[in-house]
Design a protein around this motif. Structure first.
Motif, short mmCIF file in Angstrom:
data_model
loop_
_atom_site.label_atom_id
_atom_site.label_comp_id
_atom_site.label_asym_id
_atom_site.label_seq_id
_atom_site.Cartn_x
_atom_site.Cartn_y
_atom_site.Cartn_z
N PHE A 231 14.93 38.25 39.45
CA PHE A 231 15.52 38.69 40.71
C PHE A 231 14.98 40.06 41.13
N LYS A 232 15.09 40.34 42.43
CA LYS A 232 14.80 41.68 42.94
C LYS A 232 15.93 42.62 42.53
N ASP A 234 18.41 44.49 43.73
CA ASP A 234 19.82 44.44 44.09
C ASP A 234 20.55 43.26 43.44
N LYS A 235 19.91 42.10 43.43
CA LYS A 235 20.55 40.93 42.83
C LYS A 235 20.58 41.06 41.30
N ARG A 236 19.55 41.66 40.76
CA ARG A 236 19.51 41.89 39.31
C ARG A 236 20.67 42.81 38.90
N GLN A 237 20.90 43.87 39.68
CA GLN A 237 21.99 44.79 39.37
C GLN A 237 23.35 44.09 39.47
N ALA A 238 23.49 43.20 40.46
CA ALA A 238 24.74 42.45 40.60
C ALA A 238 24.99 41.58 39.36
N LEU A 239 23.92 41.02 38.82
CA LEU A 239 24.05 40.23 37.59
C LEU A 239 24.49 41.12 36.43
N ASP A 287 20.08 31.40 40.25
CA ASP A 287 21.28 31.95 40.88
C ASP A 287 22.37 32.06 39.83
N TRP A 289 27.01 32.81 39.40
CA TRP A 289 28.31 33.02 40.00
C TRP A 289 29.38 32.99 38.91
#
Length: 291
Positions: A231-232, A234-239, A287, A289
Motif C-alpha cells: 500500500f501507499k 496513508d493506507k499502510r499507516q491505517a493498517l 484490502d 477491514w
C-alpha cells in the motif's frame, strides 16, 4: 533374431518439469496447453504389461486400475506416455481437492490427460522435437475415452493465459515446439499460474528493517502463510494503526518460532495469490477491514 519391440522392460523416466514464470513466452515457437490440476503420471506399456507411475516413480497401477484397462486399448507394442491424472467437477474443470477421494472411492471417474510421448515400439523419442512427439501421440490416442490427448490452445501466449484465467483454470504450460525431452527442471517448458483473491484472517505481521512488510494469514484457523503489503503511505499507516490496537496475542500453535507480532481476532484481509497452491505464494494484501 531381433526381439519384438515390446519385449524389453521399460524403466521409469524422471519427468521434465516446467519452471514457474510470471508471464507466458512471446513468439510463435511455442505451444500452450491447459495446466491441469491433478497428479503427474507416467503410463508405461511393455512385455510385462501396463504400469502407471507417480511423479516420483511410485507404482500406482493398482490405484489407477480403470486407466490401466483403458491403456490396453492403445494400439502399440510398447510406449511411455506422460500425462496428468485428473477428476473433473460439475463445470468440467479438473478438481485437485476431489482427486484423492476419487482415487480411493471412484477410480472409474479418473481421466488421464496425455501430453507427451517418450518411447514407442522400441524407439526412444526424447531427442525428437516436441511438436513431432505430440503429433505421434495424438494419432495413438482414440477420441472419447478416459485417456485423452491434451490439445494445444490456439493463439498467442498472453491471450491464451487471459482466457484460461477467465475460464477458472489453474493456468497454462507453454512448451518450446522444437525442444527435446530432458528430465528435470527446464525453461523450455514454462508454467504460468492464474491468481485468485480471497478473504482471510490477518493473525500477525512481520516488519523487519530492510525487508518488505508482510501480513500473516489464516483461513478457518489454518495458517496459510504471508502476503506482502504494498500500500501507499496513508493506507499502510491505517493498517498499522489497526494492527497496533490488536497486537499482543500469544503465538498460534506451531508458530512460536516465527518472528512476528501476533494479533487478536477481528482484522480481515483480501489476499491475491497464485491459484492451486496449498499455502499462499506470490501473495499480496489488496484490502483490509475490521469485522
Amino acid at each position: 533374431m531381433r526381439k519384438p519391440a515390446g519385449s524389453a522392460r521399460l524403466s521409469f523416466i524422471r519427468p521434465m518439469e516446467p519452471e514457474l514464470v510470471e508471464q507466458p513466452p512471446k513468439g510463435d515457437g511455442w505451444s500452450h496447453e491447459v495446466k491441469f490440476d491433478g497428479y503427474r503420471t507416467q503410463l508405461v506399456k511393455d512385455a510385462d504389461g501396463i504400469r502407471l507411475y507417480t511423479k516420483t516413480g511410485f507404482d500406482w497401477t493398482a490405484k489407477y486400475r480403470p486407466l490401466a484397462t483403458e491403456a490396453r486399448k492403445l494400439e502399440a507394442e510398447s510406449f511411455i506416455i506422460e500425462g496428468e491424472t485428473i477428476v473433473t467437477n460439475e463445470a468440467g474443470l479438473s478438481d485437485f481437492h476431489a482427486l484423492r477421494s476419487a482415487i480411493t472411492r471412484r477410480p472409474q471417474d479418473l481421466y488421464l490427460v496425455a501430453f507427451d510421448l517418450l518411447h514407442l515400439n522400441g524407439h526412444d523419442l526424447r531427442d525428437m522435437a516436441l511438436k513431432d512427439r505430440r503429433e505421434v501421440l495424438q494419432a495413438l490416442i482414440p477420441a472419447g475415452g478416459r485417456i485423452q490427448f491434451s490439445e494445444a490452445l490456439p493463439g498467442a501466449g498472453d491471450a491464451v493465459y487471459h482466457l484460461a484465467c477467465e475460464a477458472g483454470l489453474e493456468g497454462i504450460v507453454s512448451k518450446r515446439l522444437n525442444s527435446g525431452y530432458r528430465s528435470g527442471s527446464t525453461m523450455n517448458w514454462r508454467k504460468v499460474k492464474c491468481y485468485v483473491e480471497k478473504e482471510m484472517d490477518i493473525i500477525g505481521v512481520k516488519r523487519e528493517t530492510g525487508k518488505p512488510a508482510m501480513v500473516l494469514m489464516a483461513e478457518n484457523g489454518r495458517y496459510m502463510g504471508g502476503a506482502f503489503v504494498t500500500f501507499k503511505a496513508d493506507k499502510r499507516q491505517a493498517l498499522w494503526d489497526r494492527v497496533q490496537r490488536r497486537a499482543g496475542a500469544p503465538p498460534p500453535k506451531g508458530l512460536a518460532k516465527e518472528k512476528a507480532e501476533w494479533l487478536n481476532p477481528g482484522l480481515v484481509g483480501l489476499v491475491k495469490f497464485l491459484k492451486g497452491e496449498e499455502k499462499l505464494r506470490h501473495a499480496t494484501l489488496k484490502d483490509f477491514w475490521e469485522q
